[in-house]
Design an enzyme around this catalytic site. Structure first.
Site, PDB file in Angstrom:
ATOM      1  N   LYS A 128      14.318  -2.388  -8.357  1.00  0.00           N
ATOM      2  CA  LYS A 128      14.699  -0.975  -8.499  1.00  0.00           C
ATOM      3  C   LYS A 128      14.272  -0.205  -7.254  1.00  0.00           C
ATOM      4  CE  LYS A 128      13.056   2.939 -10.241  1.00  0.00           C
ATOM      5  NZ  LYS A 128      13.773   3.827  -9.315  1.00  0.00           N
ATOM      6  N   GLU A 203       0.774  -1.599  -4.972  1.00  0.00           N
ATOM      7  CA  GLU A 203       0.536  -1.151  -3.588  1.00  0.00           C
ATOM      8  C   GLU A 203       0.651   0.364  -3.612  1.00  0.00           C
ATOM      9  OE1 GLU A 203      -0.248  -2.890  -0.969  1.00  0.00           O
ATOM     10  OE2 GLU A 203      -0.063  -4.836  -1.928  1.00  0.00           O
ATOM     11  N   CYS A 237       2.284   4.924   4.143  1.00  0.00           N
ATOM     12  CA  CYS A 237       1.059   4.776   3.353  1.00  0.00           C
ATOM     13  C   CYS A 237      -0.165   4.541   4.234  1.00  0.00           C
ATOM     14  CB  CYS A 237       1.219   3.643   2.350  1.00  0.00           C
ATOM     15  SG  CYS A 237       1.752   2.115   3.124  1.00  0.00           S
ATOM     16  N   GLU A 338      -3.807  12.283  -0.004  1.00  0.00           N
ATOM     17  CA  GLU A 338      -2.655  11.898   0.816  1.00  0.00           C
ATOM     18  C   GLU A 338      -1.708  13.090   0.939  1.00  0.00           C
ATOM     19  OE1 GLU A 338      -0.062   8.993  -1.066  1.00  0.00           O
ATOM     20  OE2 GLU A 338      -0.171   7.771   0.745  1.00  0.00           O
TER      21      GLU A 338
HETATM   22  P1  NAD Z   1       6.621   7.176  -6.541  1.00  0.00           P
HETATM   23  O1  NAD Z   1       5.406   6.651  -7.204  1.00  0.00           O
HETATM   24  O2  NAD Z   1       7.067   8.535  -6.859  1.00  0.00           O
HETATM   25  O3  NAD Z   1       7.889   6.240  -6.826  1.00  0.00           O
HETATM   26  C1  NAD Z   1       7.928   4.879  -6.463  1.00  0.00           C
HETATM   27  C2  NAD Z   1       8.930   4.155  -7.335  1.00  0.00           C
HETATM   28  O4  NAD Z   1       8.481   4.191  -8.691  1.00  0.00           O
HETATM   29  C3  NAD Z   1      10.328   4.757  -7.347  1.00  0.00           C
HETATM   30  O5  NAD Z   1      11.273   3.727  -7.399  1.00  0.00           O
HETATM   31  C4  NAD Z   1      10.336   5.563  -8.635  1.00  0.00           C
HETATM   32  O6  NAD Z   1      11.632   5.735  -9.158  1.00  0.00           O
HETATM   33  C5  NAD Z   1       9.502   4.681  -9.534  1.00  0.00           C
HETATM   34  N1  NAD Z   1       8.863   5.363 -10.671  1.00  0.00           N
HETATM   35  C6  NAD Z   1       8.500   6.666 -10.777  1.00  0.00           C
HETATM   36  N2  NAD Z   1       7.947   6.906 -11.994  1.00  0.00           N
HETATM   37  C7  NAD Z   1       7.945   5.718 -12.667  1.00  0.00           C
HETATM   38  C8  NAD Z   1       7.494   5.307 -13.945  1.00  0.00           C
HETATM   39  N3  NAD Z   1       6.936   6.159 -14.807  1.00  0.00           N
HETATM   40  N4  NAD Z   1       7.644   4.019 -14.299  1.00  0.00           N
HETATM   41  C9  NAD Z   1       8.187   3.121 -13.440  1.00  0.00           C
HETATM   42  N5  NAD Z   1       8.653   3.461 -12.216  1.00  0.00           N
HETATM   43  C10 NAD Z   1       8.521   4.741 -11.815  1.00  0.00           C
HETATM   44  O7  NAD Z   1       6.345   6.985  -4.976  1.00  0.00           O
HETATM   45  P2  NAD Z   1       7.264   7.446  -3.766  1.00  0.00           P
HETATM   46  O8  NAD Z   1       7.144   8.938  -3.685  1.00  0.00           O
HETATM   47  O9  NAD Z   1       8.600   6.824  -3.857  1.00  0.00           O
HETATM   48  O10 NAD Z   1       6.497   6.762  -2.532  1.00  0.00           O
HETATM   49  C11 NAD Z   1       5.442   7.356  -1.876  1.00  0.00           C
HETATM   50  C12 NAD Z   1       4.123   6.733  -2.289  1.00  0.00           C
HETATM   51  O11 NAD Z   1       4.174   5.316  -2.092  1.00  0.00           O
HETATM   52  C13 NAD Z   1       2.982   7.202  -1.439  1.00  0.00           C
HETATM   53  O12 NAD Z   1       1.867   7.472  -2.231  1.00  0.00           O
HETATM   54  C14 NAD Z   1       2.697   6.016  -0.523  1.00  0.00           C
HETATM   55  O13 NAD Z   1       1.388   5.974  -0.022  1.00  0.00           O
HETATM   56  C15 NAD Z   1       3.020   4.874  -1.396  1.00  0.00           C
HETATM   57  N6  NAD Z   1       3.324   3.681  -0.613  1.00  0.00           N
HETATM   58  C16 NAD Z   1       2.394   2.681  -0.556  1.00  0.00           C
HETATM   59  C17 NAD Z   1       2.639   1.544   0.222  1.00  0.00           C
HETATM   60  C18 NAD Z   1       1.632   0.432   0.298  1.00  0.00           C
HETATM   61  O14 NAD Z   1       1.942  -0.614   0.879  1.00  0.00           O
HETATM   62  N7  NAD Z   1       0.441   0.560  -0.236  1.00  0.00           N
HETATM   63  C19 NAD Z   1       3.835   1.448   0.927  1.00  0.00           C
HETATM   64  C20 NAD Z   1       4.755   2.489   0.854  1.00  0.00           C
HETATM   65  C21 NAD Z   1       4.483   3.598   0.069  1.00  0.00           C
END
Ligand code: NAD
Length: 444
Positions: A128, A203, A237, A338
Protein backbone atom coordinates in the site's frame (compact mmCIF):
# COMPACT_ATOMS: atom_id res chain seq x y z
CA UNK A 1 -7.53 -13.32 -0.03
CA UNK A 2 -5.43 -13.65 -3.20
CA UNK A 3 -2.05 -13.49 -1.45
CA UNK A 4 -3.19 -15.98 1.23
CA UNK A 5 -4.53 -18.40 -1.38
CA UNK A 6 -1.41 -18.06 -3.50
CA UNK A 7 0.84 -18.51 -0.49
CA UNK A 8 -1.11 -21.58 0.63
CA UNK A 9 -0.88 -23.10 -2.84
CA UNK A 10 2.92 -22.99 -2.71
CA UNK A 11 2.81 -21.14 -5.99
CA UNK A 12 5.75 -18.90 -5.25
CA UNK A 13 7.43 -20.22 -2.11
CA UNK A 14 7.91 -23.70 -3.62
CA UNK A 15 10.10 -22.31 -6.34
CA UNK A 16 13.83 -22.40 -5.65
CA UNK A 17 15.38 -19.32 -4.09
CA UNK A 18 17.56 -19.02 -7.21
CA UNK A 19 14.45 -18.96 -9.40
CA UNK A 20 12.79 -16.23 -7.34
CA UNK A 21 16.06 -14.31 -7.38
CA UNK A 22 16.18 -14.42 -11.17
CA UNK A 23 12.77 -12.70 -11.27
CA UNK A 24 14.15 -9.94 -9.04
CA UNK A 25 17.18 -9.56 -11.29
CA UNK A 26 14.88 -9.11 -14.29
CA UNK A 27 12.84 -6.57 -12.35
CA UNK A 28 16.01 -4.62 -11.47
CA UNK A 29 16.90 -4.50 -15.17
CA UNK A 30 13.40 -3.26 -16.05
CA UNK A 31 13.62 -0.54 -13.38
CA UNK A 32 16.93 0.61 -14.89
CA UNK A 33 15.44 0.53 -18.39
CA UNK A 34 12.47 2.65 -17.26
CA UNK A 35 14.40 4.79 -14.78
CA UNK A 36 13.67 8.13 -16.50
CA UNK A 37 9.96 7.42 -16.72
CA UNK A 38 9.80 6.27 -13.09
CA UNK A 39 11.85 9.25 -11.90
CA UNK A 40 9.50 11.63 -13.66
CA UNK A 41 6.47 9.98 -12.06
CA UNK A 42 8.16 10.19 -8.64
CA UNK A 43 8.86 13.89 -9.11
CA UNK A 44 5.30 14.58 -10.29
CA UNK A 45 3.95 12.89 -7.17
CA UNK A 46 6.41 14.06 -4.50
CA UNK A 47 7.75 17.36 -5.85
CA UNK A 48 11.37 16.32 -5.25
CA UNK A 49 13.92 17.19 -7.93
CA UNK A 50 14.37 14.94 -10.93
CA UNK A 51 17.99 14.44 -9.91
CA UNK A 52 16.92 13.05 -6.53
CA UNK A 53 14.24 10.88 -8.12
CA UNK A 54 16.87 9.56 -10.53
CA UNK A 55 19.11 8.59 -7.59
CA UNK A 56 16.13 6.89 -5.94
CA UNK A 57 15.47 4.74 -9.03
CA UNK A 58 19.08 3.71 -9.24
CA UNK A 59 18.93 2.73 -5.55
CA UNK A 60 15.70 0.76 -6.14
CA UNK A 61 17.43 -1.31 -8.83
CA UNK A 62 20.48 -1.84 -6.58
CA UNK A 63 18.26 -3.06 -3.73
CA UNK A 64 16.54 -5.57 -6.02
CA UNK A 65 19.91 -6.82 -7.28
CA UNK A 66 21.29 -7.04 -3.77
CA UNK A 67 18.41 -9.19 -2.49
CA UNK A 68 18.48 -11.33 -5.62
CA UNK A 69 22.12 -12.07 -4.87
CA UNK A 70 21.68 -12.56 -1.12
CA UNK A 71 18.38 -14.48 -1.20
CA UNK A 72 19.28 -16.49 -4.28
CA UNK A 73 22.17 -18.27 -2.60
CA UNK A 74 20.35 -19.07 0.66
CA UNK A 75 19.96 -22.70 1.61
CA UNK A 76 19.52 -24.87 4.67
CA UNK A 77 22.21 -24.76 7.30
CA UNK A 78 23.54 -27.73 9.26
CA UNK A 79 23.97 -27.34 12.99
CA UNK A 80 26.25 -29.45 15.11
CA UNK A 81 23.97 -31.79 17.02
CA UNK A 82 25.08 -32.66 20.56
CA UNK A 83 23.71 -36.19 20.14
CA UNK A 84 25.31 -39.06 18.20
CA UNK A 85 23.46 -40.52 15.22
CA UNK A 86 21.40 -37.40 14.65
CA UNK A 87 21.30 -34.37 12.38
CA UNK A 88 20.13 -30.88 13.02
CA UNK A 89 19.15 -28.46 10.26
CA UNK A 90 18.19 -24.81 10.23
CA UNK A 91 15.61 -24.05 7.57
CA UNK A 92 14.53 -20.52 6.68
CA UNK A 93 10.95 -20.30 5.46
CA UNK A 94 8.90 -17.36 4.23
CA UNK A 95 6.80 -15.85 6.98
CA UNK A 96 3.68 -15.81 4.79
CA UNK A 97 1.46 -12.94 3.69
CA UNK A 98 2.94 -9.50 4.25
CA UNK A 99 1.27 -6.09 4.39
CA UNK A 100 3.77 -3.51 3.15
CA UNK A 101 2.68 0.00 4.08
CA UNK A 102 4.76 2.88 2.71
CA UNK A 103 5.13 6.66 3.23
CA UNK A 104 5.11 9.48 0.70
CA UNK A 105 8.65 10.81 0.96
CA UNK A 106 10.51 7.97 -0.80
CA UNK A 107 7.56 6.09 -2.31
CA UNK A 108 9.28 3.54 -4.53
CA UNK A 109 12.57 3.35 -2.66
CA UNK A 110 10.85 2.51 0.63
CA UNK A 111 8.63 0.01 -1.20
CA UNK A 112 11.70 -1.71 -2.68
CA UNK A 113 13.26 -2.16 0.78
CA UNK A 114 10.19 -4.26 1.62
CA UNK A 115 9.23 -5.89 -1.69
CA UNK A 116 12.69 -7.19 -2.60
CA UNK A 117 13.37 -9.20 0.59
CA UNK A 118 9.72 -10.29 0.87
CA UNK A 119 9.64 -11.71 -2.65
CA UNK A 120 13.01 -13.41 -2.57
CA UNK A 121 12.11 -14.98 0.80
CA UNK A 122 9.04 -16.53 -0.89
CA UNK A 123 6.36 -14.40 0.75
CA UNK A 124 3.30 -12.98 -0.93
CA UNK A 125 2.18 -9.48 -0.14
CA UNK A 126 -0.08 -6.49 -0.37
CA UNK A 127 1.72 -3.23 -0.98
CA UNK A 128 0.00 0.00 0.00
CA UNK A 129 1.62 3.24 -1.12
CA UNK A 130 0.72 6.51 0.53
CA UNK A 131 -2.51 7.94 -0.83
CA UNK A 132 -0.44 11.01 -1.76
CA UNK A 133 2.07 9.19 -3.94
CA UNK A 134 0.77 6.06 -5.70
CA UNK A 135 2.16 6.55 -9.23
CA UNK A 136 5.54 4.80 -9.18
CA UNK A 137 4.15 1.89 -7.18
CA UNK A 138 1.52 1.26 -9.85
CA UNK A 139 4.08 1.38 -12.67
CA UNK A 140 6.44 -0.82 -10.64
CA UNK A 141 3.68 -3.43 -10.26
CA UNK A 142 3.34 -3.57 -14.06
CA UNK A 143 7.08 -4.04 -14.40
CA UNK A 144 7.00 -6.75 -11.72
CA UNK A 145 4.42 -8.63 -13.77
CA UNK A 146 6.57 -8.23 -16.88
CA UNK A 147 9.60 -9.54 -14.92
CA UNK A 148 7.68 -12.73 -14.08
CA UNK A 149 6.20 -12.15 -10.63
CA UNK A 150 3.13 -14.42 -10.82
CA UNK A 151 -0.37 -12.97 -10.45
CA UNK A 152 -1.50 -12.69 -6.85
CA UNK A 153 2.03 -12.68 -5.38
CA UNK A 154 2.49 -8.91 -5.28
CA UNK A 155 -0.81 -7.04 -4.92
CA UNK A 156 -1.37 -3.31 -4.75
CA UNK A 157 -4.14 -1.61 -2.80
CA UNK A 158 -4.74 2.12 -2.89
CA UNK A 159 -6.50 4.32 -0.41
CA UNK A 160 -6.31 6.19 2.84
CA UNK A 161 -4.38 4.87 5.82
CA UNK A 162 -7.08 4.97 8.49
CA UNK A 163 -9.36 2.71 6.40
CA UNK A 164 -7.38 0.70 3.84
CA UNK A 165 -4.13 0.65 5.82
CA UNK A 166 -5.93 -0.15 9.06
CA UNK A 167 -7.71 -3.09 7.41
CA UNK A 168 -4.35 -4.55 6.41
CA UNK A 169 -2.93 -4.12 9.90
CA UNK A 170 -5.95 -5.88 11.43
CA UNK A 171 -6.52 -8.60 8.85
CA UNK A 172 -6.22 -12.13 10.26
CA UNK A 173 -4.76 -13.43 6.99
CA UNK A 174 -1.75 -11.12 7.25
CA UNK A 175 1.29 -12.64 8.99
CA UNK A 176 3.57 -9.62 9.03
CA UNK A 177 3.06 -5.92 8.68
CA UNK A 178 6.06 -3.91 7.61
CA UNK A 179 5.37 -0.22 7.99
CA UNK A 180 7.32 2.94 7.29
CA UNK A 181 5.82 6.20 8.47
CA UNK A 182 5.14 8.32 11.52
CA UNK A 183 5.49 7.20 15.14
CA UNK A 184 1.82 7.57 16.08
CA UNK A 185 0.70 5.59 13.01
CA UNK A 186 3.27 2.95 13.97
CA UNK A 187 1.76 2.71 17.43
CA UNK A 188 -1.75 2.33 15.96
CA UNK A 189 -0.52 -0.40 13.63
CA UNK A 190 1.22 -2.25 16.43
CA UNK A 191 -1.99 -2.27 18.46
CA UNK A 192 -4.01 -3.49 15.47
CA UNK A 193 -1.43 -6.16 14.66
CA UNK A 194 -1.79 -7.66 18.12
CA UNK A 195 -5.18 -9.17 17.15
CA UNK A 196 -3.50 -12.23 15.60
CA UNK A 197 0.00 -11.54 16.94
CA UNK A 198 1.32 -10.74 13.49
CA UNK A 199 4.95 -9.85 13.29
CA UNK A 200 5.60 -6.12 13.11
CA UNK A 201 8.48 -4.26 11.49
CA UNK A 202 8.40 -0.50 12.01
CA UNK A 203 10.57 2.19 10.40
CA UNK A 204 9.48 5.39 12.06
CA UNK A 205 10.55 8.97 12.47
CA UNK A 206 13.80 10.54 13.53
CA UNK A 207 15.30 13.69 14.96
CA UNK A 208 18.85 13.34 13.96
CA UNK A 209 21.80 15.21 15.49
CA UNK A 210 24.70 16.23 13.27
CA UNK A 211 27.57 17.21 15.54
CA UNK A 212 30.46 19.34 14.29
CA UNK A 213 33.58 19.48 16.45
CA UNK A 214 36.11 22.32 16.35
CA UNK A 215 38.70 20.23 14.51
CA UNK A 216 36.44 19.37 11.55
CA UNK A 217 37.12 20.73 8.05
CA UNK A 218 34.74 23.67 8.10
CA UNK A 219 33.85 24.03 4.41
CA UNK A 220 33.28 20.31 4.04
CA UNK A 221 31.19 20.28 7.21
CA UNK A 222 28.98 23.08 5.91
CA UNK A 223 28.59 21.31 2.58
CA UNK A 224 27.61 17.99 4.18
CA UNK A 225 25.33 19.72 6.68
CA UNK A 226 23.38 21.23 3.76
CA UNK A 227 23.12 17.81 2.09
CA UNK A 228 22.03 16.38 5.41
CA UNK A 229 19.03 18.69 5.58
CA UNK A 230 17.79 19.95 2.25
CA UNK A 231 17.28 16.81 0.19
CA UNK A 232 13.55 16.61 -0.52
CA UNK A 233 13.09 19.88 1.39
CA UNK A 234 13.95 18.20 4.69
CA UNK A 235 11.19 15.59 4.33
CA UNK A 236 13.61 12.77 5.06
CA UNK A 237 13.48 10.56 8.15
CA UNK A 238 17.26 10.83 8.58
CA UNK A 239 17.50 14.58 7.91
CA UNK A 240 20.27 16.07 10.07
CA UNK A 241 18.19 19.08 11.03
CA UNK A 242 19.52 19.15 14.59
CA UNK A 243 22.92 20.78 14.13
CA UNK A 244 25.16 20.77 17.19
CA UNK A 245 28.20 23.02 16.85
CA UNK A 246 31.22 23.21 19.15
CA UNK A 247 31.74 26.72 20.52
CA UNK A 248 35.04 27.38 18.69
CA UNK A 249 33.50 27.08 15.21
CA UNK A 250 29.86 27.89 15.93
CA UNK A 251 29.79 31.47 14.61
CA UNK A 252 32.01 30.88 11.56
CA UNK A 253 30.04 27.76 10.65
CA UNK A 254 26.68 29.53 10.99
CA UNK A 255 27.85 32.40 8.80
CA UNK A 256 29.05 30.08 6.01
CA UNK A 257 25.93 27.95 6.30
CA UNK A 258 23.65 30.97 5.91
CA UNK A 259 25.60 32.23 2.89
CA UNK A 260 24.97 28.90 1.11
CA UNK A 261 21.35 28.60 2.29
CA UNK A 262 20.63 32.00 0.68
CA UNK A 263 21.63 30.57 -2.68
CA UNK A 264 19.48 27.40 -2.63
CA UNK A 265 17.40 27.40 -5.83
CA UNK A 266 13.77 26.69 -4.99
CA UNK A 267 11.32 25.65 -7.69
CA UNK A 268 9.53 22.84 -9.48
CA UNK A 269 11.31 19.54 -9.21
CA UNK A 270 10.91 19.15 -12.96
CA UNK A 271 13.19 22.12 -13.70
CA UNK A 272 16.86 21.38 -14.06
CA UNK A 273 18.11 24.37 -12.05
CA UNK A 274 15.99 23.50 -9.01
CA UNK A 275 17.87 22.34 -5.92
CA UNK A 276 14.90 22.13 -3.54
CA UNK A 277 11.27 21.47 -4.44
CA UNK A 278 8.04 22.08 -2.50
CA UNK A 279 6.60 20.34 0.54
CA UNK A 280 4.20 17.48 -0.09
CA UNK A 281 0.91 19.28 0.64
CA UNK A 282 -0.66 22.50 1.86
CA UNK A 283 -1.59 20.72 5.08
CA UNK A 284 1.99 19.63 5.68
CA UNK A 285 3.26 23.14 4.96
CA UNK A 286 0.84 24.50 7.55
CA UNK A 287 2.21 21.98 10.03
CA UNK A 288 5.80 23.09 9.39
CA UNK A 289 4.74 26.76 9.74
CA UNK A 290 3.05 25.98 13.08
CA UNK A 291 6.24 24.37 14.43
CA UNK A 292 8.27 27.37 13.27
CA UNK A 293 5.88 29.76 15.05
CA UNK A 294 6.05 27.65 18.22
CA UNK A 295 9.87 27.64 18.07
CA UNK A 296 9.92 31.43 18.11
CA UNK A 297 7.58 31.42 21.09
CA UNK A 298 9.86 29.08 23.01
CA UNK A 299 12.84 31.38 22.45
CA UNK A 300 14.68 30.05 19.39
CA UNK A 301 16.13 32.87 17.30
CA UNK A 302 14.94 32.90 13.68
CA UNK A 303 17.91 33.87 11.47
CA UNK A 304 16.54 32.97 8.02
CA UNK A 305 13.36 31.87 6.28
CA UNK A 306 10.42 30.98 8.48
CA UNK A 307 7.86 31.56 5.73
CA UNK A 308 6.96 30.62 2.14
CA UNK A 309 8.87 32.47 -0.60
CA UNK A 310 7.33 35.68 -1.95
CA UNK A 311 8.21 34.97 -5.59
CA UNK A 312 4.97 35.10 -7.65
CA UNK A 313 6.15 32.20 -9.80
CA UNK A 314 6.12 29.95 -6.70
CA UNK A 315 2.75 31.13 -5.36
CA UNK A 316 0.87 28.02 -6.50
CA UNK A 317 3.18 25.46 -4.92
CA UNK A 318 3.62 24.40 -1.29
CA UNK A 319 7.09 25.94 -1.05
CA UNK A 320 8.84 26.91 2.17
CA UNK A 321 12.07 28.82 2.54
CA UNK A 322 15.21 27.23 4.00
CA UNK A 323 14.87 28.16 7.65
CA UNK A 324 17.48 28.53 10.37
CA UNK A 325 17.13 28.88 14.13
CA UNK A 326 20.05 29.62 16.46
CA UNK A 327 20.18 29.77 20.26
CA UNK A 328 18.29 26.50 20.50
CA UNK A 329 18.35 24.20 23.52
CA UNK A 330 17.69 20.49 23.91
CA UNK A 331 14.42 21.13 25.78
CA UNK A 332 12.73 22.99 22.91
CA UNK A 333 10.02 21.18 20.97
CA UNK A 334 11.61 22.27 17.68
CA UNK A 335 14.76 20.39 18.74
CA UNK A 336 12.96 17.35 20.15
CA UNK A 337 10.21 16.76 17.57
CA UNK A 338 10.39 15.88 13.91
CA UNK A 339 9.51 18.94 11.78
CA UNK A 340 9.91 17.17 8.42
CA UNK A 341 10.66 20.38 6.56
CA UNK A 342 13.65 22.57 5.61
CA UNK A 343 14.19 23.79 9.16
CA UNK A 344 17.57 23.69 10.94
CA UNK A 345 18.11 24.24 14.65
CA UNK A 346 21.57 25.10 16.00
CA UNK A 347 22.70 24.20 19.51
CA UNK A 348 26.11 25.27 20.80
CA UNK A 349 28.15 22.91 23.00
CA UNK A 350 31.56 23.00 24.71
CA UNK A 351 32.82 19.47 25.37
CA UNK A 352 32.57 16.03 23.82
CA UNK A 353 30.80 14.67 26.92
CA UNK A 354 28.20 17.41 26.67
CA UNK A 355 27.66 16.74 22.95
CA UNK A 356 27.15 13.04 23.56
CA UNK A 357 24.77 13.58 26.45
CA UNK A 358 22.67 16.12 24.53
CA UNK A 359 22.61 14.07 21.32
CA UNK A 360 21.36 10.99 23.17
CA UNK A 361 18.76 13.01 25.05
CA UNK A 362 16.01 12.25 22.52
CA UNK A 363 13.08 9.88 22.20
CA UNK A 364 14.28 8.96 18.72
CA UNK A 365 17.25 6.88 17.65
CA UNK A 366 17.32 6.63 13.88
CA UNK A 367 20.60 8.22 12.76
CA UNK A 368 23.31 10.62 13.87
CA UNK A 369 26.40 12.12 12.32
CA UNK A 370 29.53 13.73 13.69
CA UNK A 371 32.63 15.31 12.24
CA UNK A 372 36.08 15.35 13.79
CA UNK A 373 39.69 14.60 12.87
CA UNK A 374 40.48 12.85 16.18
CA UNK A 375 40.58 9.02 15.86
CA UNK A 376 40.09 8.43 19.61
CA UNK A 377 37.05 10.68 19.62
CA UNK A 378 35.71 8.84 16.56
CA UNK A 379 35.88 5.61 18.51
CA UNK A 380 34.28 7.04 21.66
CA UNK A 381 31.49 8.87 19.84
CA UNK A 382 30.65 5.99 17.47
CA UNK A 383 30.18 3.69 20.45
CA UNK A 384 28.42 6.23 22.62
CA UNK A 385 25.71 7.42 20.22
CA UNK A 386 22.45 5.47 20.66
CA UNK A 387 21.26 5.46 17.05
CA UNK A 388 20.69 2.78 14.40
CA UNK A 389 23.13 4.44 12.00
CA UNK A 390 26.10 6.68 12.83
CA UNK A 391 27.87 8.58 10.06
CA UNK A 392 31.42 9.76 10.74
CA UNK A 393 32.66 12.65 8.59
CA UNK A 394 29.80 12.07 6.16
CA UNK A 395 26.01 12.21 6.20
CA UNK A 396 22.99 10.51 4.60
CA UNK A 397 24.89 7.58 3.12
CA UNK A 398 22.68 4.57 2.47
CA UNK A 399 23.38 1.35 0.60
CA UNK A 400 21.67 -1.99 0.27
CA UNK A 401 24.24 -3.99 2.26
CA UNK A 402 23.98 -1.83 5.39
CA UNK A 403 21.06 -2.43 7.77
CA UNK A 404 18.76 0.54 8.38
CA UNK A 405 16.47 1.07 11.35
CA UNK A 406 16.02 2.83 14.61
CA UNK A 407 16.69 2.56 18.31
CA UNK A 408 14.02 3.72 20.77
CA UNK A 409 10.90 5.27 19.18
CA UNK A 410 12.41 5.25 15.71
CA UNK A 411 11.23 1.72 15.20
CA UNK A 412 11.47 -2.00 15.55
CA UNK A 413 13.55 -4.24 13.29
CA UNK A 414 15.83 -3.50 10.38
CA UNK A 415 15.51 -3.04 6.64
CA UNK A 416 18.30 -3.58 4.11
CA UNK A 417 21.26 -5.89 4.69
CA UNK A 418 20.91 -9.52 5.77
CA UNK A 419 18.77 -8.38 8.72
CA UNK A 420 16.27 -6.95 6.23
CA UNK A 421 15.78 -10.41 4.71
CA UNK A 422 15.43 -12.11 8.10
CA UNK A 423 12.39 -9.92 8.85
CA UNK A 424 10.50 -11.93 6.20
CA UNK A 425 11.60 -15.37 7.35
CA UNK A 426 10.61 -17.86 9.98
CA UNK A 427 13.38 -20.02 11.34
CA UNK A 428 12.61 -23.70 11.65
CA UNK A 429 14.79 -26.24 13.38
CA UNK A 430 14.53 -29.81 12.03
CA UNK A 431 16.08 -32.44 14.27
CA UNK A 432 16.32 -36.01 13.07
CA UNK A 433 17.42 -39.05 14.96
CA UNK A 434 19.05 -41.63 12.69
CA UNK A 435 19.06 -44.39 15.28
CA UNK A 436 16.17 -43.89 17.72
CA UNK A 437 16.57 -45.66 21.05
CA UNK A 438 14.15 -46.37 23.88
CA UNK A 439 14.56 -44.22 26.97
CA UNK A 440 12.80 -46.77 29.06
CA UNK A 441 11.79 -44.20 31.68
CA UNK A 442 8.04 -43.59 32.08
CA UNK A 443 6.19 -46.44 33.65
CA UNK A 444 9.05 -48.84 33.12
P1 NAD B 1 2.10 8.28 7.91
O1 NAD B 1 2.36 7.53 9.16
O2 NAD B 1 1.11 9.36 7.91
O3 NAD B 1 1.66 7.30 6.72
C1 NAD B 1 2.46 6.24 6.27
C2 NAD B 1 1.59 5.19 5.61
O4 NAD B 1 0.71 4.63 6.59
C3 NAD B 1 0.69 5.71 4.50
O5 NAD B 1 0.61 4.75 3.48
C4 NAD B 1 -0.65 5.86 5.19
O6 NAD B 1 -1.74 5.77 4.30
C5 NAD B 1 -0.62 4.69 6.14
N1 NAD B 1 -1.49 4.81 7.32
C6 NAD B 1 -1.92 5.93 7.94
N2 NAD B 1 -2.72 5.62 9.00
C7 NAD B 1 -2.79 4.26 9.05
C8 NAD B 1 -3.42 3.33 9.91
N3 NAD B 1 -4.18 3.72 10.94
N4 NAD B 1 -3.26 2.02 9.68
C9 NAD B 1 -2.48 1.58 8.66
N5 NAD B 1 -1.87 2.42 7.79
C10 NAD B 1 -1.99 3.75 7.99
O7 NAD B 1 3.55 8.80 7.45
P2 NAD B 1 3.89 9.74 6.21
O8 NAD B 1 3.42 11.11 6.58
O9 NAD B 1 3.44 9.12 4.95
O10 NAD B 1 5.50 9.68 6.23
C11 NAD B 1 6.27 10.51 7.00
C12 NAD B 1 6.81 9.79 8.22
O11 NAD B 1 7.50 8.60 7.82
C13 NAD B 1 7.83 10.60 8.96
O12 NAD B 1 7.62 10.51 10.34
C14 NAD B 1 9.16 9.94 8.59
O13 NAD B 1 10.18 10.14 9.53
C15 NAD B 1 8.77 8.53 8.46
N6 NAD B 1 9.71 7.80 7.62
C16 NAD B 1 10.59 6.94 8.22
C17 NAD B 1 11.54 6.26 7.45
C18 NAD B 1 12.51 5.31 8.09
O14 NAD B 1 13.24 4.62 7.37
N7 NAD B 1 12.59 5.20 9.40
C19 NAD B 1 11.58 6.47 6.08
C20 NAD B 1 10.68 7.36 5.50
C21 NAD B 1 9.75 8.01 6.29
Amino acid sequence: TAPRAIFSRDHWRARSAADRASVLTRLAALVREHADELARLETLDTGKTLTESGWDMSDVADVLDYYAELGGREGDESLVSPNPNSSSTLVREPIGVCALICPWNYPLLQASWKVAPALVAGCTGVLKPSELTPLTTLRFAELAQEAGVPDGVLNIVLGPGPTVGAELAEHPDVDLVSFTGGVSTGQTIMRAASCNLKRVALELGGKNPHIIFDDADLDLAVDHALNGVFFHAGQVCSAGTRLMLQAGICDAFTERLMARMERIQIGSGLEEATQMGPLISAEHRDGVAARVAAAQEEGARLMMGGRPPEDEALARGFYYLPTLFTECTAEMAVVRDEVFGPVITIERFSTEEEALRLANDTDYGLSAGFRTADPDRIDRMSRGLRFGTVWVNDYNVYFAQAPWGGFKRSGIGRELGAAGLEEYQEIKHVYQSHAPESLGWFGS
